[in-house]
Design an enzyme around this catalytic site. Structure first.
Site, short mmCIF file in Angstrom:
data_model
loop_
_atom_site.label_atom_id
_atom_site.label_comp_id
_atom_site.label_asym_id
_atom_site.label_seq_id
_atom_site.Cartn_x
_atom_site.Cartn_y
_atom_site.Cartn_z
N SER A 69 -10.71 36.13 -4.60
CA SER A 69 -9.79 35.93 -3.45
C SER A 69 -9.39 34.68 -3.51
O SER A 69 -9.46 33.80 -4.73
CB SER A 69 -10.71 35.71 -2.16
OG SER A 69 -11.61 34.49 -2.60
N GLY B 252 -0.99 38.82 1.64
CA GLY B 252 -0.85 40.01 0.38
C GLY B 252 -1.59 39.75 -0.84
O GLY B 252 -2.85 39.20 -0.75
N GLY C 192 -15.20 44.74 4.67
CA GLY C 192 -15.16 45.61 3.45
C GLY C 192 -13.77 45.84 3.13
O GLY C 192 -13.43 46.42 2.21
N ASP D 102 -13.45 44.99 -0.63
CA ASP D 102 -14.27 46.09 -1.60
C ASP D 102 -13.14 47.16 -1.73
O ASP D 102 -13.01 48.13 -2.47
CB ASP D 102 -15.47 46.63 -1.04
CG ASP D 102 -16.51 45.35 -1.03
OD1 ASP D 102 -16.33 44.67 -2.17
OD2 ASP D 102 -17.52 45.48 -0.57
#
Length: 177
Positions: free
Chosen positions: A75, A110, A134, A137
């Site tokens: 991230s 994005g 989630g 993932d």
């Protein structure tokens, strides 16, 4: 070491998260696992996991533990922790020096993918967010599924963004597929 050669023999990809490393005093088992997987033609991907844990564990130590991986999914906060940089394109380029493919997720802004050349930006699929659980993932799952078929970074990021959009549009961490 608990991942057997028989399991690796039938795998196209090995995916694990940084959480697998955090709290461990030694990480040589992961280096051996990555090497064993790569020797069998298995693609290795790593979801960086948590910026807080990353800072406690140490960026250099984390990067050394996952050296040899093919794909890294950090991230923005994790990318900042790993590089000490703030600018997303610079983070992606820096991490791209260590890994063939980096998909730096930026939440609703994005994803930036660094793979052989200048980073590319892929937008999110606009949906009403109900629950962000989630999303990361789901992004990794969508990206990897497409990557194993096409080896196309843009198409993989688009597939990841599409599945992540499905994940955030429902309650709970498992969107219907």
């Amino acid at each position: 070491d608990s991942v057997s050669d028989a399991i690796l023999a039938g795998a196209a990809a090995l995916h694990f998260t940084g959480y697998s490393l955090f709290g461990r005093s030694e990480t040589t088992g992961f280096a051996r696992l990555i090497k064993r997987a790569k020797s069998r033609g298995v693609h290795v991907s790593v979801d960086a996991a948590s910026a807080g844990f990353m800072e406690d564990f140490g960026a250099a130590r984390f990067l050394a533990a996952i050296a040899g991986a093919d794909l890294l999914f950090p991230s923005l906060d994790e990318g900042r922790a790993l590089t000490g940089l703030d600018d997303p394109p610079s983070i992606a380029k820096e991490l791209g020096r260590h890994f063939p493919v980096v998909a730096l997720t930026l939440g609703s802004s994005g994803v930036i993918v660094a793979s052989k050349g200048d980073p590319i930006v892929v937008d999110v699929v606009p949906v009403k967010t109900v629950d962000p659980t989630g999303a990361g993932d789901a992004f990794c799952a969508g990206f990897l599924a497409e990557w194993l078929d096409s080896r196309d970074a843009r198409a993989s990021a688009e597939a990841g963004a599409k599945l992540a959009s499905r994940a955030v549009s429902v309650i709970g961490g498992r969107p219907p597929v």
